[in-house]
Scaffold this motif. Sequence first.
Motif, short mmCIF file in Angstrom:
data_model
loop_
_atom_site.label_atom_id
_atom_site.label_comp_id
_atom_site.label_asym_id
_atom_site.label_seq_id
_atom_site.Cartn_x
_atom_site.Cartn_y
_atom_site.Cartn_z
N VAL A 368 9.73 -17.51 11.44
CA VAL A 368 8.77 -18.59 11.22
C VAL A 368 7.37 -18.03 10.96
N TYR A 369 6.95 -17.08 11.80
CA TYR A 369 5.59 -16.55 11.65
C TYR A 369 5.43 -15.75 10.35
N CYS A 370 6.40 -14.94 9.99
CA CYS A 370 6.27 -14.13 8.77
C CYS A 370 6.31 -15.02 7.53
N ALA A 371 7.12 -16.08 7.55
CA ALA A 371 7.15 -17.01 6.41
C ALA A 371 5.80 -17.72 6.28
N GLY A 372 5.27 -18.18 7.42
CA GLY A 372 3.96 -18.83 7.38
C GLY A 372 2.86 -17.90 6.91
N LEU A 373 2.95 -16.62 7.30
CA LEU A 373 1.93 -15.64 6.90
C LEU A 373 1.98 -15.39 5.40
N THR A 374 3.18 -15.38 4.83
CA THR A 374 3.31 -15.20 3.38
C THR A 374 2.55 -16.29 2.62
N ILE A 375 2.78 -17.53 3.02
CA ILE A 375 2.10 -18.66 2.36
C ILE A 375 0.58 -18.59 2.58
N SER A 376 0.18 -18.19 3.79
CA SER A 376 -1.25 -18.13 4.13
C SER A 376 -2.00 -17.12 3.26
N TYR A 377 -1.40 -15.95 3.03
CA TYR A 377 -2.06 -14.95 2.20
C TYR A 377 -2.16 -15.41 0.74
N VAL A 378 -1.17 -16.16 0.28
CA VAL A 378 -1.25 -16.73 -1.07
C VAL A 378 -2.45 -17.67 -1.17
N PHE A 440 -2.81 -0.43 2.81
CA PHE A 440 -3.46 -1.62 2.28
C PHE A 440 -4.92 -1.36 1.89
N LEU A 441 -5.61 -0.53 2.68
CA LEU A 441 -7.00 -0.23 2.33
C LEU A 441 -7.08 0.62 1.06
N VAL A 442 -6.10 1.50 0.86
CA VAL A 442 -6.06 2.25 -0.40
C VAL A 442 -5.80 1.29 -1.55
N ALA A 443 -4.88 0.35 -1.36
CA ALA A 443 -4.62 -0.64 -2.42
C ALA A 443 -5.87 -1.45 -2.74
N LEU A 444 -6.67 -1.74 -1.72
CA LEU A 444 -7.88 -2.54 -1.91
C LEU A 444 -8.88 -1.85 -2.83
N THR A 445 -8.87 -0.52 -2.84
CA THR A 445 -9.82 0.21 -3.69
C THR A 445 -9.46 0.12 -5.17
N PHE A 446 -8.25 -0.33 -5.48
CA PHE A 446 -7.80 -0.41 -6.88
C PHE A 446 -7.81 -1.83 -7.44
N VAL A 447 -7.85 -2.83 -6.58
CA VAL A 447 -7.69 -4.21 -7.06
C VAL A 447 -8.77 -5.11 -6.47
N PRO A 448 -9.05 -6.24 -7.12
CA PRO A 448 -9.99 -7.22 -6.54
C PRO A 448 -9.37 -7.91 -5.33
N LEU A 456 -0.57 -8.50 -0.08
CA LEU A 456 -0.22 -8.73 1.33
C LEU A 456 0.86 -9.80 1.44
N ALA A 457 0.75 -10.85 0.64
CA ALA A 457 1.75 -11.93 0.67
C ALA A 457 3.13 -11.40 0.28
N LEU A 458 3.18 -10.56 -0.75
CA LEU A 458 4.45 -9.99 -1.18
C LEU A 458 5.07 -9.12 -0.09
N CYS A 459 4.25 -8.32 0.58
CA CYS A 459 4.76 -7.47 1.66
C CYS A 459 5.29 -8.32 2.82
N CYS A 460 4.63 -9.41 3.13
CA CYS A 460 5.11 -10.31 4.19
C CYS A 460 6.44 -10.94 3.81
N LEU A 461 6.58 -11.30 2.53
CA LEU A 461 7.84 -11.86 2.05
C LEU A 461 8.98 -10.85 2.19
N LEU A 462 8.71 -9.60 1.84
CA LEU A 462 9.73 -8.55 1.96
C LEU A 462 10.07 -8.28 3.42
N SER A 463 9.09 -8.46 4.31
CA SER A 463 9.34 -8.17 5.73
C SER A 463 10.37 -9.12 6.33
#
Length: 492
Positions: A368-378, A440-448, A456-463
């Motif tokens: 429940v929590y990981c599914a909700g987190l996926t939607i929240s990051y979107v 994630f911080l390394v990813a942040l340096t490459f993207v807005p 982050l949402a995609l990673c939560c979905l995979l989790s």
Amino acid sequence: MSAIKFNLFSLSGKMKVLHMSWMAFLISFIVWFNHAPLMLMIQQEIGLSAQEINIILLLNVALTIPARLLVGVLVDRYGARISYSVLLALCSLPCFMFALADSFAQLAWARFLLGGIGAGFVIGIRIIGDWFPSRQMGTAEGIYAGWGNCGSAVAAMLLPGAALYFGDENGWRYAIALTGLLSLCFAAIYYCNVKNLPDCAHCLRRGPTTILEVSSIRDLFLYILAIVPLYGALSLLVWKLSRPEMALLSGYWILVINLLIWSVFFYHAYKVIDLNAERLSQPVAIVHRYQVSQVLVLGLLYLVTFGSKLAVVSMLPIFFYQTFNASQQVTLVEAGMLAACFVLLNLIARPAGGWVSDRFGRKPTLYVYCAGLTISYVLMAQISPQWPIALAVSVTLICSIFLQGAEGAVFAVVPLVKRSMTGQIAGVVGAYGNAGAIFFLVALTFVPASVFFLILALCCLLSLTTILFLNEPKSVITEIMPDGSLAVIELD
């Protein structure tokens, strides 16, 4: 250990240990993230570039990975009382170094060393696991971690105002130094007020091992495989710091540091094999068995949850300032207050995640929590300068509820994997959280920022798929005591 009452307002026994431990963790987080709300002030005085700020954010979580592995061993051997007190006292020193820094290099070194204070989390997980019965484990661990994690929110809310109160260009220095003094003083308070273990026959004593014991040859190789991403995260950090846009490390140092990182890995793997060789030369008794796969699953879940939380906490004050400064005249102090909302719900959300896990099962709660987190990051990816601030804060709060609850649900399971090695298991799982922060911080340096939240949402979905491999704890756990007797620990 009495499981009859959970009196949150008690200041004796196990509740005293809980309150002292969450306060220690709160101070750890205040010190660990005291730079985030003051970063723009520091940038203006020292003259830091945007890339140098990114480097400091990355260095802040780098040392925590090996520190959590090491502290997990030390707390199992020496106990929480000494471990937490020494950690708080030692980490006050780089805090003072950071406050006195006059150059980027000095800031970077101090921030790197300050990452070690994040290992305090592991110490509390061990001592809470020793003092509380399993039916209260998720709630107690959730309160410890949830209230302690609010340290970053406390820092975001109070330190900008403290810096302005002290005034002039050195205001941020006094604010940072004040947190170091707080850490040093509480080290003595914790040592004088906490006992490692309750006086009861069924309490688990600290084991003599210096490395995680495994139950089979398969688990031996799985454990070695499980620690590869932790060292890989450090190599990723080295690579990022050597990139042309940062250029903090030269070719020589890249080679030396990577050789050091992987030499430590191979030594770690060798010690795992060496110290488990005799143990695995004959069948392991049932009471000693546990599954390393469960440690790996929990580690991956914590990588996504806590790792993303650390990354978001690091960037959120600047994100709100840059998003709403021009359109809605949000000041630096106001941006810090808005960002604090993300962590402030730790007071309720993480304990709630542990409580729900205790009552309704570990796996369903995580789903429940990981599914909700996926939607929240979107939803957070959609935040723009045209949004009403109230709406942006509301989405942030919803995301925080699912994120902190998921963290609480993960650590409602960790102490139940193998009680006598809780410190080491928590060290591995906690280190995965910091590895996630680096990724994630390394990813942040490459993207807005908007793309970052979608990642982050995609990673939560995979989790969600990793939860399939998590086993619900059994109705009882049997542990062998130092005198050879058996202790049966009820989980219901």
